[in-house]
Scaffold this motif. Structure first.
Motif, PDB file in Angstrom:
ATOM      1  N   PRO A 101       0.825  -1.206   0.000  1.00  8.49           N
ATOM      2  CA  PRO A 101       0.000   0.000   0.000  1.00  8.49           C
ATOM      3  C   PRO A 101       0.864   1.262   0.000  1.00  8.49           C
ATOM      4  O   PRO A 101       1.905   1.307   0.657  1.00  8.49           O
ATOM      5  N   PRO A 102       0.414   2.305  -0.707  1.00  7.84           N
ATOM      6  CA  PRO A 102       1.188   3.550  -0.772  1.00  7.84           C
ATOM      7  C   PRO A 102       0.978   4.451   0.448  1.00  7.84           C
ATOM      8  O   PRO A 102       1.484   5.565   0.469  1.00  7.84           O
ATOM      9  N   VAL A 103       0.228   3.978   1.436  1.00 12.21           N
ATOM     10  CA  VAL A 103      -0.008   4.760   2.659  1.00 12.21           C
ATOM     11  C   VAL A 103       0.250   3.882   3.874  1.00 12.21           C
ATOM     12  O   VAL A 103       0.290   2.657   3.771  1.00 12.21           O
ATOM     13  N   GLU A 104       0.434   4.526   5.032  1.00 13.50           N
ATOM     14  CA  GLU A 104       0.640   3.801   6.291  1.00 13.50           C
ATOM     15  C   GLU A 104      -0.347   4.315   7.324  1.00 13.50           C
ATOM     16  O   GLU A 104      -0.776   5.477   7.263  1.00 13.50           O
ATOM     17  N   TYR A 156      -4.950   3.442  -5.615  1.00 18.68           N
ATOM     18  CA  TYR A 156      -5.247   2.908  -4.288  1.00 18.68           C
ATOM     19  C   TYR A 156      -6.412   3.700  -3.683  1.00 18.68           C
ATOM     20  O   TYR A 156      -6.421   4.924  -3.692  1.00 18.68           O
ATOM     21  N   VAL A 157      -7.408   3.003  -3.181  1.00 23.45           N
ATOM     22  CA  VAL A 157      -8.639   3.608  -2.692  1.00 23.45           C
ATOM     23  C   VAL A 157      -8.546   3.926  -1.201  1.00 23.45           C
ATOM     24  O   VAL A 157      -8.102   3.105  -0.402  1.00 23.45           O
ATOM     25  N   VAL A 158      -9.001   5.141  -0.868  1.00 21.60           N
ATOM     26  CA  VAL A 158      -9.099   5.576   0.528  1.00 21.60           C
ATOM     27  C   VAL A 158     -10.565   5.930   0.783  1.00 21.60           C
ATOM     28  O   VAL A 158     -11.136   6.765   0.078  1.00 21.60           O
ATOM     29  N   ILE A 159     -11.179   5.285   1.761  1.00 22.13           N
ATOM     30  CA  ILE A 159     -12.577   5.521   2.095  1.00 22.13           C
ATOM     31  C   ILE A 159     -12.638   6.488   3.274  1.00 22.13           C
ATOM     32  O   ILE A 159     -11.991   6.263   4.307  1.00 22.13           O
ATOM     33  N   VAL A 160     -13.418   7.572   3.102  1.00 21.59           N
ATOM     34  CA  VAL A 160     -13.477   8.655   4.086  1.00 21.59           C
ATOM     35  C   VAL A 160     -14.933   8.951   4.441  1.00 21.59           C
ATOM     36  O   VAL A 160     -15.659   9.553   3.637  1.00 21.59           O
ATOM     37  N   VAL A 204      -5.207   0.392   7.325  1.00 24.02           N
ATOM     38  CA  VAL A 204      -4.648   0.198   5.985  1.00 24.02           C
ATOM     39  C   VAL A 204      -4.639  -1.289   5.673  1.00 24.02           C
ATOM     40  O   VAL A 204      -4.087  -2.088   6.429  1.00 24.02           O
ATOM     41  N   ARG A 205      -5.266  -1.625   4.557  1.00 19.53           N
ATOM     42  CA  ARG A 205      -5.265  -3.002   4.060  1.00 19.53           C
ATOM     43  C   ARG A 205      -4.480  -3.026   2.757  1.00 19.53           C
ATOM     44  O   ARG A 205      -4.108  -1.990   2.220  1.00 19.53           O
ATOM     45  N   GLU A 206      -4.277  -4.201   2.221  1.00 21.90           N
ATOM     46  CA  GLU A 206      -3.504  -4.339   0.992  1.00 21.90           C
ATOM     47  C   GLU A 206      -4.073  -3.500  -0.154  1.00 21.90           C
ATOM     48  O   GLU A 206      -3.336  -2.919  -0.921  1.00 21.90           O
ATOM     49  N   ASN A 207      -5.411  -3.421  -0.252  1.00 21.13           N
ATOM     50  CA  ASN A 207      -6.026  -2.774  -1.404  1.00 21.13           C
ATOM     51  C   ASN A 207      -6.944  -1.608  -1.088  1.00 21.13           C
ATOM     52  O   ASN A 207      -7.528  -1.028  -1.998  1.00 21.13           O
ATOM     53  N   VAL A 208      -7.108  -1.260   0.178  1.00 26.58           N
ATOM     54  CA  VAL A 208      -7.996  -0.160   0.552  1.00 26.58           C
ATOM     55  C   VAL A 208      -7.600   0.348   1.937  1.00 26.58           C
ATOM     56  O   VAL A 208      -7.119  -0.423   2.776  1.00 26.58           O
ATOM     57  N   ALA A 209      -7.776   1.648   2.155  1.00 29.67           N
ATOM     58  CA  ALA A 209      -7.520   2.235   3.480  1.00 29.67           C
ATOM     59  C   ALA A 209      -8.773   2.964   3.938  1.00 29.67           C
ATOM     60  O   ALA A 209      -9.577   3.434   3.122  1.00 29.67           O
ATOM     61  N   PHE A 210      -8.933   3.066   5.246  1.00 27.86           N
ATOM     62  CA  PHE A 210     -10.034   3.803   5.848  1.00 27.86           C
ATOM     63  C   PHE A 210      -9.413   4.960   6.614  1.00 27.86           C
ATOM     64  O   PHE A 210      -8.472   4.759   7.388  1.00 27.86           O
TER      65      PHE A 210
END
Length: 145
Positions: free
Chosen positions: A78-81, A107-111, A127-133
């Motif tokens: 993932p491009p985020v931590e 990469y999807v970020v859900i807000v 942060v998951r492999e394919n999506v972040a919250f």
């Protein structure tokens, strides 16, 4: 938006016609990282994008289009931590009304509690492999303090 714990990948693709059939191409990185395996069968769920998104609006989608041409791209997870803050723009809404933003490589970020067009600073909570919250930490980019 409820995301299944069994979600293996999430990316943007265009339906393509090939000899009378329609296909959704899988980016090379999904095979390279072992997320998906060639020859296996997967259940596919589709999330609609707004009809005004007829052309790529950022370099992330352009890069994904390049994936369809067979170019190889490095993938380091993932491009985020978790705990990282990012400025994002909400591009779509999920079924539950949560905002959806994209960062590098699509990469999807859900807000939660955001609307399409909001520009906000968010902090990655999970942060998951394919999506972040993520949660909004500053909506000054949207003009509200």
């Amino acid at each position: 938006m409820n995301i299944s714990e069994t979600l293996q990948t999430l990316y943007t693709a265009t339906v393509e016609q090939d000899d009378g059939t329609y296909q959704i191409p899988v980016p090379d990185r999904e095979i390279a990282t072992g997320t998906l395996s060639e020859g296996e069968t997967y259940r596919v769920a589709l999330i609609s994008t707004s009809t005004s998104d007829t052309e790529p609006t950022d370099t992330t989608e352009v890069t994904q289009s390049a994936d369809h041409t067979g170019q190889q791209h490095e993938y380091d997870g993932p491009p985020v931590e978790e705990g990282e803050q990012r400025d994002v723009e909400i591009e779509n809404l999920g079924d539950q009304g949560d905002g959806i933003a994209k960062v590098e490589r699509g990469y999807v970020v859900i807000v939660p509690e955001t609307s399409v067009g909001d520009r906000v600073t968010v902090e990655m909570q999970q942060v998951r492999e394919n999506v972040a919250f993520a949660d909004v930490v500053d909506d000054a980019l949207h003009g509200e303090v």
